[in-house]
Design a protein around this motif. Structure first.
Motif, PDB file in Angstrom:
ATOM      1  N   TYR A 123       0.844  -1.194   0.000  1.00  0.00           N
ATOM      2  CA  TYR A 123       0.000   0.000   0.000  1.00  0.00           C
ATOM      3  C   TYR A 123       0.878   1.242   0.000  1.00  0.00           C
ATOM      4  O   TYR A 123       1.988   1.242   0.532  1.00  0.00           O
ATOM      5  CB  TYR A 123      -0.888   0.058   1.252  1.00  0.00           C
ATOM      6  N   ALA A 124       0.352   2.308  -0.581  1.00  0.00           N
ATOM      7  CA  ALA A 124       0.943   3.639  -0.439  1.00  0.00           C
ATOM      8  C   ALA A 124      -0.199   4.634  -0.373  1.00  0.00           C
ATOM      9  O   ALA A 124      -1.292   4.383  -0.895  1.00  0.00           O
ATOM     10  CB  ALA A 124       1.865   3.967  -1.603  1.00  0.00           C
ATOM     11  N   HIS A 125       0.034   5.762   0.274  1.00  0.00           N
ATOM     12  CA  HIS A 125      -1.015   6.778   0.364  1.00  0.00           C
ATOM     13  C   HIS A 125      -0.872   7.700  -0.844  1.00  0.00           C
ATOM     14  O   HIS A 125      -0.251   8.761  -0.792  1.00  0.00           O
ATOM     15  CB  HIS A 125      -0.907   7.555   1.674  1.00  0.00           C
ATOM     16  N   ASN A 126      -1.479   7.281  -1.914  1.00  0.00           N
ATOM     17  CA  ASN A 126      -1.406   7.779  -3.288  1.00  0.00           C
ATOM     18  C   ASN A 126      -0.591   6.802  -4.113  1.00  0.00           C
ATOM     19  O   ASN A 126       0.443   7.127  -4.692  1.00  0.00           O
ATOM     20  CB  ASN A 126      -0.846   9.189  -3.419  1.00  0.00           C
ATOM     21  N   ALA A 127      -1.076   5.594  -4.173  1.00  0.00           N
ATOM     22  CA  ALA A 127      -0.396   4.528  -4.909  1.00  0.00           C
ATOM     23  C   ALA A 127      -0.216   4.824  -6.389  1.00  0.00           C
ATOM     24  O   ALA A 127       0.773   4.369  -6.970  1.00  0.00           O
ATOM     25  CB  ALA A 127      -1.143   3.207  -4.712  1.00  0.00           C
ATOM     26  N   PRO A 128      -1.112   5.569  -7.052  1.00  0.00           N
ATOM     27  CA  PRO A 128      -0.822   5.889  -8.454  1.00  0.00           C
ATOM     28  C   PRO A 128       0.527   6.583  -8.623  1.00  0.00           C
ATOM     29  O   PRO A 128       1.233   6.326  -9.595  1.00  0.00           O
ATOM     30  CB  PRO A 128      -1.981   6.798  -8.859  1.00  0.00           C
ATOM     31  N   PHE A 129       0.892   7.438  -7.669  1.00  0.00           N
ATOM     32  CA  PHE A 129       2.201   8.095  -7.726  1.00  0.00           C
ATOM     33  C   PHE A 129       3.329   7.133  -7.352  1.00  0.00           C
ATOM     34  O   PHE A 129       4.294   6.952  -8.107  1.00  0.00           O
ATOM     35  CB  PHE A 129       2.215   9.309  -6.792  1.00  0.00           C
ATOM     36  N   ASP A 130       3.238   6.515  -6.195  1.00  0.00           N
ATOM     37  CA  ASP A 130       4.353   5.698  -5.709  1.00  0.00           C
ATOM     38  C   ASP A 130       4.601   4.471  -6.577  1.00  0.00           C
ATOM     39  O   ASP A 130       5.749   4.092  -6.805  1.00  0.00           O
ATOM     40  CB  ASP A 130       4.107   5.293  -4.252  1.00  0.00           C
ATOM     41  N   SER A 131       3.536   3.855  -7.083  1.00  0.00           N
ATOM     42  CA  SER A 131       3.734   2.707  -7.965  1.00  0.00           C
ATOM     43  C   SER A 131       4.359   3.140  -9.281  1.00  0.00           C
ATOM     44  O   SER A 131       5.138   2.397  -9.891  1.00  0.00           O
ATOM     45  CB  SER A 131       2.411   1.977  -8.215  1.00  0.00           C
ATOM     46  N   ARG A 132       4.038   4.351  -9.749  1.00  0.00           N
ATOM     47  CA  ARG A 132       4.642   4.856 -10.972  1.00  0.00           C
ATOM     48  C   ARG A 132       6.138   5.119 -10.779  1.00  0.00           C
ATOM     49  O   ARG A 132       6.955   4.807 -11.648  1.00  0.00           O
ATOM     50  CB  ARG A 132       3.944   6.140 -11.410  1.00  0.00           C
ATOM     51  N   VAL A 133       6.498   5.697  -9.641  1.00  0.00           N
ATOM     52  CA  VAL A 133       7.919   5.900  -9.346  1.00  0.00           C
ATOM     53  C   VAL A 133       8.642   4.554  -9.371  1.00  0.00           C
ATOM     54  O   VAL A 133       9.704   4.404 -10.001  1.00  0.00           O
ATOM     55  CB  VAL A 133       8.101   6.582  -7.974  1.00  0.00           C
ATOM     56  N   TRP A 134       8.068   3.578  -8.700  1.00  0.00           N
ATOM     57  CA  TRP A 134       8.673   2.235  -8.617  1.00  0.00           C
ATOM     58  C   TRP A 134       8.828   1.632 -10.006  1.00  0.00           C
ATOM     59  O   TRP A 134       9.875   1.097 -10.358  1.00  0.00           O
ATOM     60  CB  TRP A 134       7.791   1.349  -7.733  1.00  0.00           C
ATOM     61  N   ARG A 135       7.772   1.733 -10.812  1.00  0.00           N
ATOM     62  CA  ARG A 135       7.813   1.176 -12.155  1.00  0.00           C
ATOM     63  C   ARG A 135       8.868   1.878 -13.012  1.00  0.00           C
ATOM     64  O   ARG A 135       9.608   1.234 -13.765  1.00  0.00           O
ATOM     65  CB  ARG A 135       6.446   1.303 -12.824  1.00  0.00           C
ATOM     66  N   GLN A 136       8.964   3.194 -12.907  1.00  0.00           N
ATOM     67  CA  GLN A 136       9.935   3.921 -13.721  1.00  0.00           C
ATOM     68  C   GLN A 136      11.370   3.603 -13.308  1.00  0.00           C
ATOM     69  O   GLN A 136      12.265   3.537 -14.160  1.00  0.00           O
ATOM     70  CB  GLN A 136       9.672   5.424 -13.638  1.00  0.00           C
ATOM     71  N   LEU A 137      11.588   3.394 -12.022  1.00  0.00           N
ATOM     72  CA  LEU A 137      12.916   2.970 -11.585  1.00  0.00           C
ATOM     73  C   LEU A 137      13.270   1.611 -12.178  1.00  0.00           C
ATOM     74  O   LEU A 137      14.385   1.404 -12.683  1.00  0.00           O
ATOM     75  CB  LEU A 137      12.969   2.913 -10.052  1.00  0.00           C
ATOM     76  N   MET A 161     -14.398   4.972   4.618  1.00  0.00           N
ATOM     77  CA  MET A 161     -14.769   5.986   5.617  1.00  0.00           C
ATOM     78  C   MET A 161     -15.231   7.260   4.925  1.00  0.00           C
ATOM     79  O   MET A 161     -14.563   8.294   4.985  1.00  0.00           O
ATOM     80  CB  MET A 161     -13.581   6.312   6.528  1.00  0.00           C
ATOM     81  N   PRO A 162     -16.368   7.243   4.270  1.00  0.00           N
ATOM     82  CA  PRO A 162     -16.842   8.450   3.598  1.00  0.00           C
ATOM     83  C   PRO A 162     -17.163   9.545   4.616  1.00  0.00           C
ATOM     84  O   PRO A 162     -17.491   9.266   5.762  1.00  0.00           O
ATOM     85  CB  PRO A 162     -18.104   7.980   2.869  1.00  0.00           C
ATOM     86  N   GLY A 163     -17.020  10.792   4.168  1.00  0.00           N
ATOM     87  CA  GLY A 163     -17.439  11.908   5.010  1.00  0.00           C
ATOM     88  C   GLY A 163     -16.340  12.699   5.663  1.00  0.00           C
ATOM     89  O   GLY A 163     -16.625  13.711   6.323  1.00  0.00           O
ATOM     90  N   LEU A 164     -15.078  12.293   5.501  1.00  0.00           N
ATOM     91  CA  LEU A 164     -13.995  13.102   6.044  1.00  0.00           C
ATOM     92  C   LEU A 164     -13.849  14.388   5.232  1.00  0.00           C
ATOM     93  O   LEU A 164     -14.222  14.448   4.061  1.00  0.00           O
ATOM     94  CB  LEU A 164     -12.670  12.336   6.027  1.00  0.00           C
ATOM     95  N   ASP A 165     -13.304  15.416   5.854  1.00  0.00           N
ATOM     96  CA  ASP A 165     -13.109  16.684   5.148  1.00  0.00           C
ATOM     97  C   ASP A 165     -12.227  16.506   3.923  1.00  0.00           C
ATOM     98  O   ASP A 165     -12.442  17.127   2.885  1.00  0.00           O
ATOM     99  CB  ASP A 165     -12.479  17.728   6.081  1.00  0.00           C
ATOM    100  N   ASN A 166     -11.188  15.685   4.049  1.00  0.00           N
ATOM    101  CA  ASN A 166     -10.327  15.318   2.936  1.00  0.00           C
ATOM    102  C   ASN A 166      -9.638  14.009   3.318  1.00  0.00           C
ATOM    103  O   ASN A 166      -9.838  13.501   4.424  1.00  0.00           O
ATOM    104  CB  ASN A 166      -9.301  16.419   2.611  1.00  0.00           C
ATOM    105  N   TYR A 167      -8.865  13.479   2.416  1.00  0.00           N
ATOM    106  CA  TYR A 167      -8.221  12.184   2.673  1.00  0.00           C
ATOM    107  C   TYR A 167      -6.703  12.278   2.561  1.00  0.00           C
ATOM    108  O   TYR A 167      -6.030  11.291   2.297  1.00  0.00           O
ATOM    109  CB  TYR A 167      -8.811  11.123   1.742  1.00  0.00           C
ATOM    110  N   ARG A 168      -6.181  13.478   2.812  1.00  0.00           N
ATOM    111  CA  ARG A 168      -4.745  13.637   2.915  1.00  0.00           C
ATOM    112  C   ARG A 168      -4.221  12.784   4.071  1.00  0.00           C
ATOM    113  O   ARG A 168      -4.958  12.454   5.007  1.00  0.00           O
ATOM    114  CB  ARG A 168      -4.374  15.102   3.124  1.00  0.00           C
ATOM    115  N   LEU A 169      -2.951  12.443   3.998  1.00  0.00           N
ATOM    116  CA  LEU A 169      -2.375  11.541   4.994  1.00  0.00           C
ATOM    117  C   LEU A 169      -2.581  12.026   6.424  1.00  0.00           C
ATOM    118  O   LEU A 169      -3.014  11.246   7.285  1.00  0.00           O
ATOM    119  CB  LEU A 169      -0.888  11.328   4.695  1.00  0.00           C
TER     120      LEU A 169
END
Length: 215
Positions: A123-137, A161-169
């Motif tokens: 898991y990563a908190h924004n896996a589209p970013f972290d998995s892309r970094v990993w793949r590019q490496l 958990m719907p309803g939070l103000d945002n889902y930042r880490l």
């Protein structure tokens, strides 16, 4: 974050989930219930030197969790290769070219990364970013280490958990593990926060049905 010209993590959209920019549909970064409950799991986080490419990764941290407990940690600086070593984001994560002068390069640590992650779900908190970094490496260095099962704690928390103000880490962490003192944009701290979020969600069976509701 777009690989070509991404902003640092603090400059992403308020949701911190530009999942639409990934080649994978956002829902593909949300596990099915059996995948979500798989043990052990690993949380990951990268920091990058600049916006040019994931190849500019300058830190990786991994945290391994079994049965709700952190059981192991891996954390190292990385030396970006020439051409990807302009440190644009030092102001954000505090890592400079001087700090990484004697750090290992990506191929140096791939055996350790493989050994640490094994076949675990990641898991990563924004896996589209972290998995892309990993793949590019992996693509740049001709290595094979990207995990087969890579999910997003941001998108998973938003589904469960719907309803939070945002889902930042920091926001999700405050709900799931308020006892943890986050040093945001330090890969080791962010990876552990992600791990604690996933562990907290796993410990709440009342939320499980929300994973299956949209599949």
């Amino acid at each position: 974050m777009r690989v070509e010209h991404w902003p640092p993590k603090s400059h992403r959209t308020s949701s911190r989930a530009r999942a639409g920019s990934s080649r994978r549909r956002p829902s593909r970064f949300i596990p099915a219930l059996d995948e979500f409950l798989a043990q052990p799991f690993v949380a990951a986080d990268f920091e990058t030197a600049n916006r040019s490419s994931g190849v500019s990764a300058c830190q990786i941290a991994l945290v391994r969790v079994e049965s709700g407990r952190v059981v192991d940690r891996f954390n190292t600086l990385l030396k970006p290769p020439s051409g990807f070593d302009d440190f644009e984001f030092t102001y954000l994560h505090g890592i400079s070219a001087h700090d990484t002068r004697t750090a290992p390069s990506w191929p140096d640590i791939v055996p350790a990364i493989r050994g640490f992650a094994g076949d675990a779900t990641v898991y990563a908190h924004n896996a589209p970013f972290d998995s892309r970094v990993w793949r590019q490496l992996d693509e740049f260095f001709h290595t094979r280490s990207l995990p087969d099962h890579f999910f997003c704690s941001y998108l998973t928390a938003r589904r469960m958990m719907p309803g939070l103000d945002n889902y930042r880490l920091p926001t999700v962490l405050e709900r799931c593990a308020p006892q943890f003192v986050l040093d945001h944009h330090k890969a080791d701290s962010d990876a552990e926060a992600c791990a604690l979020i996933v562990a907290a969600l796993q410990s709440n069976p009342e939320l499980y049905a929300r994973l299956e509701a949209h599949r």
